[in-house]
Write an enzyme that holds these catalytic residues in place. Structure first.
Site, PDB file in Angstrom:
ATOM      1  N   ASP A  14      27.945  47.938  19.789  1.00  0.00           N
ATOM      2  CA  ASP A  14      26.912  48.017  20.546  1.00  0.00           C
ATOM      3  C   ASP A  14      26.260  46.722  20.546  1.00  0.00           C
ATOM      4  O   ASP A  14      26.407  45.798  19.910  1.00  0.00           O
ATOM      5  CB  ASP A  14      25.731  49.467  19.981  1.00  0.00           C
ATOM      6  CG  ASP A  14      24.899  49.429  21.157  1.00  0.00           C
ATOM      7  OD1 ASP A  14      24.780  48.829  22.219  1.00  0.00           O
ATOM      8  OD2 ASP A  14      24.227  50.873  20.890  1.00  0.00           O
TER       9      ASP A  14
HETATM   10  C1  BGC Z   1      22.830  50.427  24.064  1.00  0.00           C
HETATM   11  C2  BGC Z   1      23.881  51.061  24.524  1.00  0.00           C
HETATM   12  C3  BGC Z   1      24.310  50.467  25.727  1.00  0.00           C
HETATM   13  C4  BGC Z   1      24.402  48.941  25.499  1.00  0.00           C
HETATM   14  C5  BGC Z   1      24.804  48.067  26.815  1.00  0.00           C
HETATM   15  C6  BGC Z   1      22.547  49.067  23.958  1.00  0.00           C
HETATM   16  O1  BGC Z   1      21.378  48.652  23.635  1.00  0.00           O
HETATM   17  O2  BGC Z   1      22.550  51.117  22.674  1.00  0.00           O
HETATM   18  O3  BGC Z   1      23.855  52.545  24.743  1.00  0.00           O
HETATM   19  O4  BGC Z   1      25.685  50.758  26.302  1.00  0.00           O
HETATM   20  O5  BGC Z   1      23.054  48.299  25.179  1.00  0.00           O
HETATM   21  O6  BGC Z   1      23.835  48.127  27.788  1.00  0.00           O
END
Ligand code: BGC
Length: 735
Positions: free
Chosen positions: A293
């Site tokens: 993430d």
């Molecule tokens: C979120 C994810 C997301 C990623 C990319 C993160 O902050 O937790 O769910 O896919 O950002 O945008």
């Protein structure tokens, strides 16, 4: 379908070029579209330097600035060898320019994989996933995901960070909106449906993309519903509750997974060798890759695991995390770590292999570029809008309908009141992709169209979603007094759910509750329409509402189905995929809890211990009468077979869709089991006067068996119950 013919990666803008006989001889194997993918990966890996390999394991972002004048700048910043980019644009030209750099300026011409969060739609925004789950219609969800894939791929996106399948039992957590509710099996079924919708049979097709199961794992257990915090998950609960949907998504062929932010009982998800390597790769045989993430590797420092970013890279990489999203831990430190012997070349090769494999499967080497099309060709196709309307209709849940107030008949004057009535943004919900408020059909407009010629409508705002300005109350009360019925549209702002959007109370702000109370003074029946991203605390609104329709955040095309339900053109069929607590203080409250040693005690002194609306609740305009649940046998051997049927008759006057939920309960087990567990569900259209048979083919090991805290599966002889609605039948399992 695999594209035939030998193509060469440097060709421009989607035009596949055929190689001459001379080129064929000299072209490296990895460029041979006919060669098996594993051979192509081997060949490419053998040609790559360590630096090139490391860059494949990194993801940067680009395109926040949608101004095409900045293309040059954006492209300049990105290394030609980068493995992946998060692509915030919808313009294929920007992508193609960056891709051209990768294809032509890097030594080996390895295409970039462009990812993006298309969670419940790309531009044609569908209901939030929690709403979709209430449709209990995985085929429809699959179709919606296929539309998302088509819009995304045609806009330059190869990979979506979706589906989110974190089982969530705390509605204070804003991310409950993104998943499919509180049940592990339901999350698994919708995970598989989404994967099929995004990837199809062959994700190299020009209207398919790679899926990403997230957030692996246990993120939904965030303490007190606060985002990013610690999660306390026992080994048993990890297996019982959180892993199942991932296992089902992996089985459905999900190309990638995203590691989670949360610390899982001392080992953060993004540094967890047990979950990422032992379970996912070794036991389940997943051969794609895991992306972290956003910044999750660097955050291992904040979580108290790694003292430096470099150390964080070691933890994450050696645990089995292949791609670094935005931490710059791998690109900055990996080379040094190899030299120091903290990371092996074998592990790097294995990780790069996984990334390349997905790129080959996506057909990126053959078709690195996105053909240029207009937005009109890509978005809001009539069929996509129909799917949006149907999914919105089926996700709406009729929570209450006292005295059959709905559908509205003979109502000549309708007062439409509340902050959600003429609202675009909040109907889209969080993570609404490239959706815009102007794309959204507003609830008021839906009602105007639906009731044209049959009723007069009057609108009043009443109040805003929050604050304490009561200035609009008077006008709203006047409209209510004028009317035959009040349609009161209340709810949450889109920013109140999704990431980093926890709420300490799941009630609507006081001003909205006060507006409802005020309108009651008019003495007219009230239909409450709810637009929200989580279950709500409704114990004060429920008594003053004659009917309540939960429409979630329905996306671009929810207004017409909502109005259709009110008029009776559509018979509601949604059922809750997540419990509505009576009050916030009951959280966590969910249907598949384990039993208490004192079932007759342990209740709250001040409030009921029951939820206001349980899992599976949802009313229809017709009546369904269930026949007797009939098993094929009542005693079954371990290697025997068992199926159960129930007939359901529509005894009312309207056609209706009915979902039958099949639960299992194992009353005595060497590891205690939940009160009941969902194992199968099915939705069918039953016409008025018709009877349909619903059938559950029980897979004894899967449905009656259970896993221990290490994922080992057992099937114990003894008694089991199969439950449907208020019936249960006993099954004896023997040796
Ligand atoms: C979120 C994810 C997301 C990623 C990319 C993160 O902050 O937790 O769910 O896919 O950002 O945008």
């Amino acid at each position: 379908m695999r594209r035939k013919g030998l193509t060469f990666g440097v060709c421009l803008l989607g035009v596949a070029c055929t190689l001459s006989a001379k080129d064929i001889k000299s072209a490296p194997l990895y460029k041979d579209a006919e060669a098996p993918i594993e051979k192509r990966v081997d060949d490419l890996l053998a040609r790559m330097t360590l630096e090139e390999k490391i860059l494949q394991l990194n993801q940067y972002t680009m395109g926040r600035n949608n101004n095409v004048n900045n293309i040059g700048e954006e492209v300049k910043k990105v290394p030609a060898e980068i493995g992946s980019l998060i692509y915030y644009d919808t313009n294929p030209t920007l992508r193609n320019n960056v891709q051209k750099k990768a294809m032509e300026e890097s030594r080996l011409g390895i295409p970039i994989i462009f990812g993006y969060d298309a969670i419940h739609g790309f531009r044609t925004v569908y209901p939030i996933s929690l709403g979709q789950a209430c449709s209990w219609n995985p085929e429809l969800v699959e179709k919606a995901c296929a539309v998302t894939a088509q819009e995304a791929r045609m806009s330059g996106v190869d990979w979506t960070f979706s589906p989110m399948i974190d089982v969530a039992r705390d509605p204070r957590w804003g991310r409950v909106a993104e998943g499919y509710g509180e049940d592990p099996y339901a999350n698994g079924v919708f995970a598989a449906a989404s994967v099929r919708g995004y990837q199809g049979d062959d994700m190299s097709a020009e209207d398919r993309i790679a899926a990403c199961l997230k957030h692996y794992i246990g993120y939904g257990a965030s303490e007190a519903g606060r985002d990013y915090v610690y999660t306390e998950i026992s080994a048993q609960t990890l297996w019982d509750t959180y892993l199942l949907p991932y296992e089902m998504g992996v089985k459905a062929g999900a190309a990638t997974l995203m590691s989670s932010f949360n610390d899982i009982s001392g080992i953060p998800g993004s540094a967890n060798r047990y979950t990422m390597t032992e379970i996912l790769k070794e036991r389940w045989g997943h051969d794609g890759f895991i992306v972290s993430d956003w910044g999750a590797i660097e955050q291992l420092k904040n979580q108290g695991l790694a003292a430096s970013k470099k150390e964080a890279a070691v933890y994450a990489f050696n645990a089995g995390l292949e791609m670094d999203m935005m931490s710059h831990a791998y690109d900055r430190h990996m080379k040094e770590l190899v030299e120091e012997g903290k990371i092996t070349m074998a592990q790097i090769d294995e990780s790069v292999r996984r990334v390349l494999r997905v790129k080959f499967r996506l057909g990126l080497f053959e078709r690195p570029y996105t053909p240029t099309t207009t937005e009109k060709e890509r978005f809001f196709r009539p069929q996509s809008m129909d799917i949006a309307a149907q999914l919105a209709a089926e996700s709406m849940v009729l929570l209450k309908n006292e005295n059959g107030l709905l559908p509205l008949v003979n109502k000549k004057k309708i007062a439409v009141i509340g902050p959600m009535a003429k609202n675009g943004w909040d109907l889209l919900g969080s993570w609404c992709g490239h959706g815009k408020d102007t794309d959204v059909a507003m609830l008021y407009n839906g009602l105007v169209t639906e009731f044209a010629g049959t009723a007069e409508l009057r609108y009043a705002l009443g109040c805003n979603t929050q604050g304490n300005n009561r200035k609009g109350f008077e006008e709203a009360l006047e409209a209510a007094r004028w009317s035959d019925v009040v349609v009161l549209c209340l709810g949450e702002m889109m920013t109140w759910s999704g990431e980093n959007a926890s709420r300490s109370s799941i009630a609507l702000p006081q001003i909205q509750e006060e507006l409802a109370k005020e309108l009651k003074k008019a003495g007219k029946p009230v239909v409450l329409i709810l637009v929200n991203g989580r279950p709500l605390e409704l114990n004060r609104l429920e008594p003053i509402s004659d009917a309540i329709l939960e429409i979630w955040q329905p996306g671009v095309n929810g207004a017409v189905p909502m109005a259709g339900i009110l008029s009776g053109r559509i018979n509601p069929s949604g059922k809750l995929a997540m419990t509505f607590p009576y009050s916030t203080g009951q959280i966590p409250i969910y249907y598949n809890r384990r039993k208490s040693g004192r079932g007759h005690q342990g209740f709250y002194k001040d409030i009921t211990s029951d939820p206001l609306y349980p899992f599976g609740h949802g009313l229809s305009y017709t009546e369904f009468k269930y026949g007797t649940v009939t098993p094929s046998v009542t005693t079954v051997k371990r290697d025997g077979s068992l199926s159960v049927e129930v007939s359901v008759s529509n005894t009312g006057k309207r056609d209706g869709l009915e979902t039958v939920h099949w639960f299992i309960s194992d009353p005595y087990c060497s590891i205690t089991r939940p009160v009941k567990e969902l194992k199968h569900f099915e939705k069918q259209l039953i016409k008025a006067g018709e009877t349909k048979v619903f059938r559950f083919d029980v897979d004894l090991e899967r449905d009656l068996g259970f896993v221990d805290g290490n994922g080992k599966r057992f099937l114990e002889i003894g008694e089991y119950y199969i439950l449907v609605k208020d019936q249960k039948v006993k099954i004896e399992l023997i040796d």
